[in-house]
Design a protein around this motif. Structure first.
Motif, PDB file in Angstrom:
ATOM      1  N   ASP A  12      42.489 -47.267 -42.231  1.00 37.29           N
ATOM      2  CA  ASP A  12      41.292 -46.656 -41.665  1.00 37.29           C
ATOM      3  C   ASP A  12      40.669 -47.601 -40.644  1.00 37.29           C
ATOM      4  O   ASP A  12      40.844 -48.829 -40.714  1.00 37.29           O
ATOM      5  CB  ASP A  12      40.271 -46.355 -42.763  1.00 37.29           C
ATOM      6  CG  ASP A  12      40.780 -45.337 -43.770  1.00 37.29           C
ATOM      7  OD1 ASP A  12      41.591 -44.468 -43.369  1.00 37.29           O
ATOM      8  OD2 ASP A  12      40.384 -45.412 -44.947  1.00 37.29           O
ATOM      9  N   ILE A  13      39.921 -47.042 -39.697  1.00 40.75           N
ATOM     10  CA  ILE A  13      39.273 -47.836 -38.657  1.00 40.75           C
ATOM     11  C   ILE A  13      37.765 -47.696 -38.838  1.00 40.75           C
ATOM     12  O   ILE A  13      37.224 -46.591 -38.751  1.00 40.75           O
ATOM     13  CB  ILE A  13      39.708 -47.385 -37.261  1.00 40.75           C
ATOM     14  CG1 ILE A  13      41.244 -47.408 -37.147  1.00 40.75           C
ATOM     15  CG2 ILE A  13      39.096 -48.284 -36.192  1.00 40.75           C
ATOM     16  CD1 ILE A  13      41.770 -46.848 -35.838  1.00 40.75           C
ATOM     17  N   LEU A  37      36.067 -43.849 -30.676  1.00 43.94           N
ATOM     18  CA  LEU A  37      37.416 -43.391 -30.953  1.00 43.94           C
ATOM     19  C   LEU A  37      37.563 -41.899 -30.700  1.00 43.94           C
ATOM     20  O   LEU A  37      36.618 -41.124 -30.881  1.00 43.94           O
ATOM     21  CB  LEU A  37      37.781 -43.694 -32.407  1.00 43.94           C
ATOM     22  CG  LEU A  37      37.894 -45.161 -32.812  1.00 43.94           C
ATOM     23  CD1 LEU A  37      38.344 -45.250 -34.266  1.00 43.94           C
ATOM     24  CD2 LEU A  37      38.857 -45.921 -31.909  1.00 43.94           C
ATOM     25  N   LYS A  40      42.256 -38.676 -32.813  1.00 43.69           N
ATOM     26  CA  LYS A  40      43.521 -39.237 -33.287  1.00 43.69           C
ATOM     27  C   LYS A  40      43.362 -40.713 -33.604  1.00 43.69           C
ATOM     28  O   LYS A  40      42.494 -41.389 -33.057  1.00 43.69           O
ATOM     29  CB  LYS A  40      44.619 -39.030 -32.248  1.00 43.69           C
ATOM     30  CG  LYS A  40      44.358 -39.690 -30.902  1.00 43.69           C
ATOM     31  CD  LYS A  40      45.453 -39.329 -29.913  1.00 43.69           C
ATOM     32  CE  LYS A  40      45.192 -39.937 -28.532  1.00 43.69           C
ATOM     33  NZ  LYS A  40      46.240 -39.554 -27.567  1.00 43.69           N
ATOM     34  N   ARG A  41      44.208 -41.214 -34.516  1.00 42.65           N
ATOM     35  CA  ARG A  41      44.145 -42.613 -34.931  1.00 42.65           C
ATOM     36  C   ARG A  41      45.381 -43.398 -34.504  1.00 42.65           C
ATOM     37  O   ARG A  41      45.499 -44.559 -34.820  1.00 42.65           O
ATOM     38  CB  ARG A  41      43.938 -42.709 -36.446  1.00 42.65           C
ATOM     39  CG  ARG A  41      42.547 -42.257 -36.886  1.00 42.65           C
ATOM     40  CD  ARG A  41      41.480 -43.169 -36.302  1.00 42.65           C
ATOM     41  NE  ARG A  41      40.124 -42.781 -36.661  1.00 42.65           N
ATOM     42  CZ  ARG A  41      39.330 -42.034 -35.887  1.00 42.65           C
ATOM     43  NH1 ARG A  41      39.775 -41.614 -34.694  1.00 42.65           N
ATOM     44  NH2 ARG A  41      38.115 -41.734 -36.262  1.00 42.65           N
ATOM     45  N   TRP A  42      46.276 -42.780 -33.767  1.00 44.51           N
ATOM     46  CA  TRP A  42      47.416 -43.464 -33.168  1.00 44.51           C
ATOM     47  C   TRP A  42      48.005 -42.567 -32.087  1.00 44.51           C
ATOM     48  O   TRP A  42      47.868 -41.339 -32.154  1.00 44.51           O
ATOM     49  CB  TRP A  42      48.487 -43.812 -34.205  1.00 44.51           C
ATOM     50  CG  TRP A  42      49.004 -42.647 -34.992  1.00 44.51           C
ATOM     51  CD1 TRP A  42      48.455 -42.109 -36.124  1.00 44.51           C
ATOM     52  CD2 TRP A  42      50.145 -41.839 -34.693  1.00 44.51           C
ATOM     53  NE1 TRP A  42      49.184 -41.036 -36.558  1.00 44.51           N
ATOM     54  CE2 TRP A  42      50.235 -40.848 -35.701  1.00 44.51           C
ATOM     55  CE3 TRP A  42      51.108 -41.877 -33.693  1.00 44.51           C
ATOM     56  CZ2 TRP A  42      51.242 -39.890 -35.706  1.00 44.51           C
ATOM     57  CZ3 TRP A  42      52.119 -40.923 -33.696  1.00 44.51           C
ATOM     58  CH2 TRP A  42      52.171 -39.945 -34.707  1.00 44.51           C
TER      59      TRP A  42
END
Length: 205
Positions: A12-13, A37, A40-42
């Protein structure tokens, strides 16, 4: 207010004032206009861990449409989240990691792309963090492995579990009854084969 760019062992970020020992990225996942952000996380299967200082270069964080600067408490945290060493700014470490990966996973001539593909399968389960059963007893895990029980993450050092936080590790006397492996199994085998991750100083206290 701190930016949302610190990575937990679960991948998690979060936003926290604690910066950590390493930076890294998963591609472009932020809006430079707002320094926030995206959903999406990547954006690439190459999740890497980099040096915070390299050749005196300075990057304004989240200020341009380039890779999104993420930060990790230490290398064990980055490994647990599913990252690997960068072959550019950490070339020697990356070569040592690849050699340990090959020994631990009984392969030869592995490419960075192939490692990324293996890690991508191991770190995610339909977009969320994949947990794995422990292959050995917790006390037998190599230093630098991380496990999860409930909502808490733990680093294993010399057979004992230390509770993770964004600020560092603390001893915890509560017994872990049903821990699950956070570190991707292929990375765990690299640790067992001799790779020594850089740990936060609190891990030795």
């Amino acid at each position: 207010m701190p930016l949302q760019n610190r990575v937990t062992p679960l991948g998690d970020i979060i936003a926290t004032p604690h910066r950590g020992m390493f930076t890294g990225n998963r591609g472009i996942i932020h809006d430079p206009a707002t320094k926030t952000l995206l959903n999406k996380r990547w954006s690439t299967p190459a999740w890497i861990t980099c040096l915070c200082e390299f050749r005196g270069w300075r990057r304004p964080v989240m200020a341009r449409r380039s890779w999104t600067e993420l930060f990790f408490l230490d290398e064990a945290t980055a490994f647990a989240a599913g990252h690997r060493p960068c072959f550019f700014c950490r070339r020697d470490d990356a070569k040592r990691f690849r050699a340990a990966w090959e020994r631990g996973n009984a392969v030869t001539g592995i490419s960075a792309k192939a490692m990324d593909a293996a890690l991508h399968r191991e770190r995610l389960d339909r977009g969320t963090k994949r947990l794995h059963a422990l292959p050995v007893l917790l006390a037998e895990l190599p230093d630098g492995a991380m496990v999860q029980q409930g909502e808490r993450s733990f680093l294993v050092v010399q057979g004992r579990a230390l509770l993770w936080s964004a600020a560092g590790y603390v001893a915890d006397t509560r017994e872990l009854t049903e821990p699950m492996l956070l570190t991707p199994p292929s990375t765990l085998r690299a640790l067992s084969a001799g790779y020594r991750p850089v740990l936060h100083p609190s891990a030795s206290g």
